[in-house]
Design a protein around this motif. Structure first.
Motif, PDB file in Angstrom:
ATOM      1  N   LEU A  45     -10.950  -3.156  -5.566  1.00  0.00           N
ATOM      2  CA  LEU A  45     -10.475  -2.446  -4.378  1.00  0.00           C
ATOM      3  C   LEU A  45     -11.324  -2.773  -3.158  1.00  0.00           C
ATOM      4  CD1 LEU A  45      -8.502  -0.417  -3.184  1.00  0.00           C
ATOM      5  CD2 LEU A  45     -10.045   1.396  -3.906  1.00  0.00           C
ATOM      6  N   ALA A  46     -12.624  -2.885  -3.337  1.00  0.00           N
ATOM      7  CA  ALA A  46     -13.508  -3.249  -2.227  1.00  0.00           C
ATOM      8  C   ALA A  46     -13.194  -4.648  -1.717  1.00  0.00           C
ATOM      9  CB  ALA A  46     -14.963  -3.155  -2.661  1.00  0.00           C
ATOM     10  N   GLY A  47     -12.946  -5.585  -2.626  1.00  0.00           N
ATOM     11  CA  GLY A  47     -12.600  -6.948  -2.217  1.00  0.00           C
ATOM     12  C   GLY A  47     -11.269  -7.022  -1.487  1.00  0.00           C
ATOM     13  N   LEU A  48     -10.271  -6.308  -1.983  1.00  0.00           N
ATOM     14  CA  LEU A  48      -8.965  -6.307  -1.315  1.00  0.00           C
ATOM     15  C   LEU A  48      -9.041  -5.630   0.052  1.00  0.00           C
ATOM     16  CD1 LEU A  48      -6.530  -5.557  -4.267  1.00  0.00           C
ATOM     17  CD2 LEU A  48      -6.775  -7.703  -3.006  1.00  0.00           C
ATOM     18  N   THR A  49      -9.828  -4.574   0.145  1.00  0.00           N
ATOM     19  CA  THR A  49     -10.000  -3.894   1.433  1.00  0.00           C
ATOM     20  C   THR A  49     -10.674  -4.812   2.447  1.00  0.00           C
ATOM     21  OG1 THR A  49     -10.154  -1.766   0.298  1.00  0.00           O
ATOM     22  CG2 THR A  49     -10.974  -1.858   2.554  1.00  0.00           C
ATOM     23  N   ALA A  61       2.158  -1.800   6.321  1.00  0.00           N
ATOM     24  CA  ALA A  61       2.222  -2.513   5.049  1.00  0.00           C
ATOM     25  C   ALA A  61       1.035  -2.147   4.151  1.00  0.00           C
ATOM     26  CB  ALA A  61       2.244  -4.020   5.296  1.00  0.00           C
ATOM     27  N   GLY A  62      -0.120  -1.958   4.729  1.00  0.00           N
ATOM     28  CA  GLY A  62      -1.300  -1.575   3.956  1.00  0.00           C
ATOM     29  C   GLY A  62      -1.168  -0.206   3.319  1.00  0.00           C
ATOM     30  N   VAL A  63      -0.617   0.737   4.063  1.00  0.00           N
ATOM     31  CA  VAL A  63      -0.416   2.087   3.519  1.00  0.00           C
ATOM     32  C   VAL A  63       0.615   2.060   2.403  1.00  0.00           C
ATOM     33  CG1 VAL A  63       0.444   4.392   4.072  1.00  0.00           C
ATOM     34  CG2 VAL A  63      -1.164   3.271   5.613  1.00  0.00           C
ATOM     35  N   VAL A  64       1.726   1.351   2.619  1.00  0.00           N
ATOM     36  CA  VAL A  64       2.764   1.238   1.584  1.00  0.00           C
ATOM     37  C   VAL A  64       2.197   0.575   0.332  1.00  0.00           C
ATOM     38  CG1 VAL A  64       4.961   0.127   1.010  1.00  0.00           C
ATOM     39  CG2 VAL A  64       4.692   1.270   3.206  1.00  0.00           C
ATOM     40  N   ALA A  65       1.428  -0.483   0.507  1.00  0.00           N
ATOM     41  CA  ALA A  65       0.847  -1.191  -0.635  1.00  0.00           C
ATOM     42  C   ALA A  65      -0.141  -0.310  -1.390  1.00  0.00           C
ATOM     43  CB  ALA A  65       0.162  -2.470  -0.161  1.00  0.00           C
ATOM     44  N   ALA A  66      -0.974   0.420  -0.673  1.00  0.00           N
ATOM     45  CA  ALA A  66      -1.950   1.297  -1.327  1.00  0.00           C
ATOM     46  C   ALA A  66      -1.246   2.394  -2.121  1.00  0.00           C
ATOM     47  CB  ALA A  66      -2.887   1.906  -0.289  1.00  0.00           C
ATOM     48  N   CYS A  67      -0.226   2.991  -1.531  1.00  0.00           N
ATOM     49  CA  CYS A  67       0.521   4.044  -2.234  1.00  0.00           C
ATOM     50  C   CYS A  67       1.232   3.483  -3.465  1.00  0.00           C
ATOM     51  CB  CYS A  67       1.518   4.712  -1.292  1.00  0.00           C
ATOM     52  SG  CYS A  67       0.734   5.691  -0.003  1.00  0.00           S
ATOM     53  N   GLY A  68       1.846   2.322  -3.316  1.00  0.00           N
ATOM     54  CA  GLY A  68       2.534   1.701  -4.452  1.00  0.00           C
ATOM     55  C   GLY A  68       1.579   1.361  -5.584  1.00  0.00           C
ATOM     56  N   GLY A  69       0.415   0.838  -5.247  1.00  0.00           N
ATOM     57  CA  GLY A  69      -0.580   0.513  -6.261  1.00  0.00           C
ATOM     58  C   GLY A  69      -1.097   1.748  -6.983  1.00  0.00           C
ATOM     59  N   MET A  70      -1.303   2.824  -6.228  1.00  0.00           N
ATOM     60  CA  MET A  70      -1.759   4.069  -6.863  1.00  0.00           C
ATOM     61  C   MET A  70      -0.714   4.640  -7.799  1.00  0.00           C
ATOM     62  SD  MET A  70      -4.016   6.142  -4.049  1.00  0.00           S
ATOM     63  CE  MET A  70      -2.795   6.108  -2.749  1.00  0.00           C
ATOM     64  N   VAL A  71       0.549   4.595  -7.395  1.00  0.00           N
ATOM     65  CA  VAL A  71       1.622   5.100  -8.255  1.00  0.00           C
ATOM     66  C   VAL A  71       1.672   4.308  -9.560  1.00  0.00           C
ATOM     67  CG1 VAL A  71       4.139   5.246  -8.477  1.00  0.00           C
ATOM     68  CG2 VAL A  71       3.030   6.093  -6.417  1.00  0.00           C
ATOM     69  N   VAL A  72       1.581   3.003  -9.467  1.00  0.00           N
ATOM     70  CA  VAL A  72       1.596   2.161 -10.672  1.00  0.00           C
ATOM     71  C   VAL A  72       0.377   2.454 -11.543  1.00  0.00           C
ATOM     72  CG1 VAL A  72       1.374  -0.218 -11.501  1.00  0.00           C
ATOM     73  CG2 VAL A  72       2.994   0.336  -9.695  1.00  0.00           C
ATOM     74  N   ALA A  73      -0.784   2.545 -10.949  1.00  0.00           N
ATOM     75  CA  ALA A  73      -2.002   2.789 -11.723  1.00  0.00           C
ATOM     76  C   ALA A  73      -1.944   4.135 -12.439  1.00  0.00           C
ATOM     77  CB  ALA A  73      -3.225   2.725 -10.813  1.00  0.00           C
ATOM     78  N   PHE A  74      -1.563   5.175 -11.725  1.00  0.00           N
ATOM     79  CA  PHE A  74      -1.531   6.496 -12.346  1.00  0.00           C
ATOM     80  C   PHE A  74      -0.409   6.629 -13.372  1.00  0.00           C
ATOM     81  CE2 PHE A  74      -3.751   7.900  -8.325  1.00  0.00           C
ATOM     82  CZ  PHE A  74      -4.984   8.029  -8.942  1.00  0.00           C
ATOM     83  N   THR A  75       0.684   5.922 -13.163  1.00  0.00           N
ATOM     84  CA  THR A  75       1.803   5.978 -14.112  1.00  0.00           C
ATOM     85  C   THR A  75       1.476   5.234 -15.398  1.00  0.00           C
ATOM     86  OG1 THR A  75       3.369   6.094 -12.280  1.00  0.00           O
ATOM     87  CG2 THR A  75       4.253   5.464 -14.416  1.00  0.00           C
ATOM     88  N   LEU A  76       0.885   4.058 -15.276  1.00  0.00           N
ATOM     89  CA  LEU A  76       0.627   3.225 -16.450  1.00  0.00           C
ATOM     90  C   LEU A  76      -0.604   3.618 -17.258  1.00  0.00           C
ATOM     91  CD1 LEU A  76       1.319  -0.420 -15.253  1.00  0.00           C
ATOM     92  CD2 LEU A  76       2.707   0.984 -16.754  1.00  0.00           C
ATOM     93  N   ALA A  97      -1.412  -2.962 -11.032  1.00  0.00           N
ATOM     94  CA  ALA A  97      -1.433  -2.285  -9.733  1.00  0.00           C
ATOM     95  C   ALA A  97      -1.689  -3.294  -8.601  1.00  0.00           C
ATOM     96  CB  ALA A  97      -2.500  -1.197  -9.728  1.00  0.00           C
ATOM     97  N   ALA A  98      -2.541  -4.275  -8.841  1.00  0.00           N
ATOM     98  CA  ALA A  98      -2.787  -5.316  -7.837  1.00  0.00           C
ATOM     99  C   ALA A  98      -1.534  -6.141  -7.593  1.00  0.00           C
ATOM    100  CB  ALA A  98      -3.939  -6.218  -8.272  1.00  0.00           C
ATOM    101  N   LEU A  99      -0.809  -6.457  -8.654  1.00  0.00           N
ATOM    102  CA  LEU A  99       0.437  -7.215  -8.517  1.00  0.00           C
ATOM    103  C   LEU A  99       1.434  -6.467  -7.648  1.00  0.00           C
ATOM    104  CD1 LEU A  99       2.447  -9.490  -9.347  1.00  0.00           C
ATOM    105  CD2 LEU A  99       3.021  -8.058 -11.310  1.00  0.00           C
ATOM    106  N   VAL A 100       1.634  -5.198  -7.922  1.00  0.00           N
ATOM    107  CA  VAL A 100       2.588  -4.403  -7.139  1.00  0.00           C
ATOM    108  C   VAL A 100       2.097  -4.237  -5.703  1.00  0.00           C
ATOM    109  CG1 VAL A 100       3.598  -2.095  -6.901  1.00  0.00           C
ATOM    110  CG2 VAL A 100       3.540  -3.214  -9.134  1.00  0.00           C
TER     111      VAL A 100
END
Length: 114
Positions: A45-49, A61-76, A97-100
């Motif tokens: 996360l630090a590297g991507l940021t 786009a950054g906010v959408v991507a962060a939210c999408g990644g969190m949803v995937v991480a918490f779901t999986l 989560a990085a892929l999404v």
């Protein structure tokens, strides 16, 4: 005001490959150290940021991507831990989560620049 350079799918694929390599290496290292309590996501996360702030400041786009990644991480994560050990589940969930996140970020950055 200078616009951030356009984000190409090639750059996205390169960054994603780096993320997956990091996840695989971190998973292998944590298995060798037998340290399931050390988290995998923070360094990624630090590297991507840092990449986001230096190269591409598409805020929507950054906010959408962060939210999408969190949803995937918490779901999986819970489902993966039932079937795999904790270290492997964390690594695979982080990679997914990085892929999404990167796919959403690239797609949204192209939409918001039009």
């Amino acid at each position: 005001m200078n616009r951030a350079p356009a984000l190409s799918w090639r750059e996205t694929a390169t960054v994603l490959a780096g993320c997956w390599i990091y996840c695989v290496l971190a998973t292998l290292l944590l298995h060798l150290l037998d340290a399931p309590s050390i988290p995998i996501p923070p360094l990624l996360l630090a590297g991507l940021t840092q990449w986001f702030f230096v190269r591409h400041r598409y805020w929507i786009a950054g906010v959408v991507a962060a939210c999408g990644g969190m949803v995937v991480a918490f779901t999986l994560l819970d489902d993966m831990r039932v079937h795999l050990d904790r270290i492997t589940a964390d690594g695979m969930t982080t990679a997914a989560a990085a892929l999404v996140s990167l796919t959403l970020f690239t797609g949204m950055s192209r939409v918001t620049t039009i």
